[in-house]
Write a protein that holds these residues in place. Sequence first.
Motif, mmCIF file in Angstrom:
data_model
loop_
_atom_site.group_PDB
_atom_site.id
_atom_site.type_symbol
_atom_site.label_atom_id
_atom_site.label_comp_id
_atom_site.label_asym_id
_atom_site.label_seq_id
_atom_site.Cartn_x
_atom_site.Cartn_y
_atom_site.Cartn_z
ATOM 1 N N ALA A 61 40.156 36.702 20.191
ATOM 2 C CA ALA A 61 38.739 36.692 19.832
ATOM 3 C C ALA A 61 38.591 37.122 18.383
ATOM 4 O O ALA A 61 39.071 38.186 17.995
ATOM 5 C CB ALA A 61 37.950 37.629 20.749
ATOM 6 N N GLU A 62 37.929 36.299 17.596
ATOM 7 C CA GLU A 62 37.709 36.630 16.186
ATOM 8 C C GLU A 62 36.314 37.205 15.955
ATOM 9 O O GLU A 62 36.121 38.034 15.077
ATOM 10 C CB GLU A 62 37.895 35.383 15.330
ATOM 11 N N GLY A 63 35.323 36.736 16.736
ATOM 12 C CA GLY A 63 33.951 37.196 16.573
ATOM 13 C C GLY A 63 33.604 38.277 17.571
ATOM 14 O O GLY A 63 33.766 39.473 17.299
ATOM 15 N N LEU A 64 33.137 37.879 18.761
ATOM 16 C CA LEU A 64 32.805 38.818 19.833
ATOM 17 C C LEU A 64 33.847 38.725 20.935
ATOM 18 O O LEU A 64 34.068 37.645 21.484
ATOM 19 C CB LEU A 64 31.414 38.490 20.396
ATOM 20 N N LEU A 65 34.458 39.847 21.245
ATOM 21 C CA LEU A 65 35.394 39.926 22.358
ATOM 22 C C LEU A 65 34.665 40.539 23.544
ATOM 23 O O LEU A 65 34.131 41.651 23.450
ATOM 24 C CB LEU A 65 36.606 40.773 21.977
ATOM 25 N N LEU A 66 34.644 39.807 24.662
ATOM 26 C CA LEU A 66 34.071 40.325 25.900
ATOM 27 C C LEU A 66 35.190 40.837 26.785
ATOM 28 O O LEU A 66 36.106 40.089 27.129
ATOM 29 C CB LEU A 66 33.285 39.227 26.627
ATOM 30 N N ARG A 67 35.119 42.103 27.127
ATOM 31 C CA ARG A 67 36.095 42.671 28.063
ATOM 32 C C ARG A 67 35.583 42.455 29.488
ATOM 33 O O ARG A 67 34.409 42.711 29.773
ATOM 34 C CB ARG A 67 36.300 44.156 27.791
ATOM 35 N N PRO A 68 36.435 42.027 30.410
ATOM 36 C CA PRO A 68 35.968 41.684 31.755
ATOM 37 C C PRO A 68 35.996 42.832 32.750
ATOM 38 O O PRO A 68 35.668 42.643 33.925
ATOM 39 C CB PRO A 68 36.973 40.607 32.172
ATOM 40 N N THR A 69 36.370 44.025 32.309
ATOM 41 C CA THR A 69 36.705 45.087 33.259
ATOM 42 C C THR A 69 35.537 45.515 34.151
ATOM 43 O O THR A 69 35.753 46.011 35.254
ATOM 44 C CB THR A 69 37.236 46.318 32.507
ATOM 45 N N ALA A 70 34.291 45.357 33.685
ATOM 46 C CA ALA A 70 33.144 45.762 34.503
ATOM 47 C C ALA A 70 32.595 44.610 35.344
ATOM 48 O O ALA A 70 31.719 44.826 36.183
ATOM 49 C CB ALA A 70 32.036 46.323 33.615
ATOM 50 N N LEU A 71 33.104 43.420 35.134
ATOM 51 C CA LEU A 71 32.709 42.258 35.947
ATOM 52 C C LEU A 71 33.744 42.109 37.064
ATOM 53 O O LEU A 71 34.584 41.205 37.029
ATOM 54 C CB LEU A 71 32.681 40.984 35.097
ATOM 55 N N ASN A 72 33.695 42.993 38.028
ATOM 56 C CA ASN A 72 34.792 43.035 39.010
ATOM 57 C C ASN A 72 34.299 43.144 40.449
ATOM 58 O O ASN A 72 35.041 43.582 41.327
ATOM 59 C CB ASN A 72 35.735 44.193 38.683
ATOM 60 N N ALA A 73 33.059 42.750 40.700
ATOM 61 C CA ALA A 73 32.504 42.894 42.047
ATOM 62 C C ALA A 73 33.001 41.798 42.983
ATOM 63 O O ALA A 73 33.265 40.666 42.565
ATOM 64 C CB ALA A 73 30.979 42.859 41.991
ATOM 65 N N VAL A 74 33.132 42.159 44.247
ATOM 66 C CA VAL A 74 33.317 41.161 45.313
ATOM 67 C C VAL A 74 31.911 40.847 45.827
ATOM 68 O O VAL A 74 31.276 41.672 46.470
ATOM 69 C CB VAL A 74 34.205 41.712 46.446
ATOM 70 N N ARG A 75 31.408 39.668 45.532
ATOM 71 C CA ARG A 75 30.012 39.349 45.838
ATOM 72 C C ARG A 75 29.806 38.988 47.308
ATOM 73 O O ARG A 75 28.807 39.366 47.905
ATOM 74 C CB ARG A 75 29.523 38.195 44.957
ATOM 75 N N SER A 76 30.743 38.240 47.869
ATOM 76 C CA SER A 76 30.559 37.847 49.274
ATOM 77 C C SER A 76 31.888 37.426 49.875
ATOM 78 O O SER A 76 32.764 36.887 49.182
ATOM 79 C CB SER A 76 29.556 36.690 49.398
ATOM 80 N N VAL A 77 32.030 37.685 51.171
ATOM 81 C CA VAL A 77 33.204 37.270 51.941
ATOM 82 C C VAL A 77 32.691 36.641 53.230
ATOM 83 O O VAL A 77 32.024 37.308 54.031
ATOM 84 C CB VAL A 77 34.127 38.457 52.274
ATOM 85 N N ASP A 78 32.973 35.364 53.422
ATOM 86 C CA ASP A 78 32.563 34.660 54.642
ATOM 87 C C ASP A 78 33.830 34.320 55.428
ATOM 88 O O ASP A 78 34.529 33.367 55.104
ATOM 89 C CB ASP A 78 31.784 33.400 54.288
ATOM 90 N N THR A 79 34.121 35.106 56.443
ATOM 91 C CA THR A 79 35.368 34.893 57.179
ATOM 92 C C THR A 79 35.314 33.623 58.021
ATOM 93 O O THR A 79 36.366 33.083 58.385
ATOM 94 C CB THR A 79 35.667 36.101 58.089
ATOM 95 N N ALA A 80 34.119 33.120 58.329
ATOM 96 C CA ALA A 80 34.015 31.896 59.128
ATOM 97 C C ALA A 80 34.415 30.665 58.324
ATOM 98 O O ALA A 80 35.141 29.798 58.813
ATOM 99 C CB ALA A 80 32.589 31.739 59.658
ATOM 100 N N THR A 81 33.960 30.596 57.067
ATOM 101 C CA THR A 81 34.275 29.436 56.224
ATOM 102 C C THR A 81 35.470 29.682 55.319
ATOM 103 O O THR A 81 36.044 28.732 54.775
ATOM 104 C CB THR A 81 33.077 29.084 55.335
ATOM 105 N N GLY A 82 35.837 30.949 55.114
ATOM 106 C CA GLY A 82 36.903 31.278 54.177
ATOM 107 C C GLY A 82 36.460 31.307 52.731
ATOM 108 O O GLY A 82 37.281 31.467 51.829
#
Length: 436
Positions: A61-82
């Motif tokens: 990244a030369e301009g803006l570097l976005l660190r992904p460390t806080a974008l780490n949520a598990v939003r949903s798990v559907d065991t029926a559909t996988g």
Amino acid sequence: MSPENPRKWQNWAGNQQATPRRVATPRTTDEVAAAVRSAADDGLTVRMTGTGHSFTGAAVAEGLLLRPTALNAVRSVDTATGLVTVEAGLPLHVLNRVLDEHGLALANMGDIQEQTVAGALQTATHGTGRDSAGLVSQVAALELVLADGSTVSCSREERPDLFDAARAGVGALGIVTAITWRTVPSFLLRAQEEPMKWDEVLARVDEFDAANEHFEFYWFPHTDGCLTKRNNRVEGPAQPVSKFRYWLDDQFLSNTVFGAVNRLTHAAPATTPFVNGISARALGARTYSDTSYKIFTSPRTVRFKEQEYAIPREELVPALRELRSLFDRRGWRISFPIEVRLLPQEDAWLSMAHGRPSAFIAVHVYHRDAHENYFRGVEELMTALGGRPHWGKLHTRDASYLEKVYPRFGDFRALRDELDPDRRFANPYTTQVFGD
């Protein structure tokens, strides 16, 4: 990031560095979108890093570097559909544990699980498989922030061209903020590791490929020694490697001793053939079974640099014979084994296996060793066969070459022109591989 300079970034291998103008750690997709709009106002380019496991400059990244460390949520798990939706910065090793807790798994994966899910996906990370393909083939939907700051979703049904292009988009079409994975019920794999001679492996590679769900092998340069690995599903209970054997084989021999070996061969390259001969003879057979991701992945603490090419499956054996002859002709002294994997064809536009069953040949050097002559010689061989370089591993190919080996390359570039005409997501690497 460097503790001395919080803006300085370098990758895992230490061969790529950057000091961007700004660094941000967004916590939500909306914050990513706001950061992209702010960067546009200031005329800055934007790249989101992963964990730095790419050897190319993909994450620079030369301009803006976005660190992904806080974008780490598990939003949903559907065991029926996988279907499982997680955010871009979640590491694969965390995803694997979450899936296992819900009785789910990825159908196939590579041998390292330290990457973020988005970083691994964007460079088309893959394992080896007869029927199941790489990560790009296990995605049901993507959420991206585009260059204008808008947030879009895409799937096979919704914006299918963007979906096919962005699954392995190297971050050039937008910032991936969430991925919906198409998982399978959890399963056990039985690993059968067996030393074998070069001639036998090459004579039986088609047999091994057809008879096993996952087959790969390693050749130790300057020797006839190979290590084969065959992974197949089994019923339980699991029979994992004992803690002592795991420590001995996977940590002590494969990492501690291997690190010492590479420090020796770095200091005295002439010892490489002798040392490799010892390494090849030291390999022992073992069979064990465990949860799939524990079989697919291994710890890697010895730092290295890597190049990998995908070639048409039918070219594998002739290519390996020619590669071995190059060692004799070029006088290379290489301590790292050469890795060979196989994959069915994929449909993501920039998958290395797009449209053809593929064989992958990966070459490595110790991170402190010069790689240029070795990698260049191997690359000449691979490109003569229409080879496609791994997006995250070292190569010298540019857009003029890549458009010849990817049937949808022109479509990808047209979509990039449409979505990012100002090249908000460009860096020197994307300019090299996609053009300006």
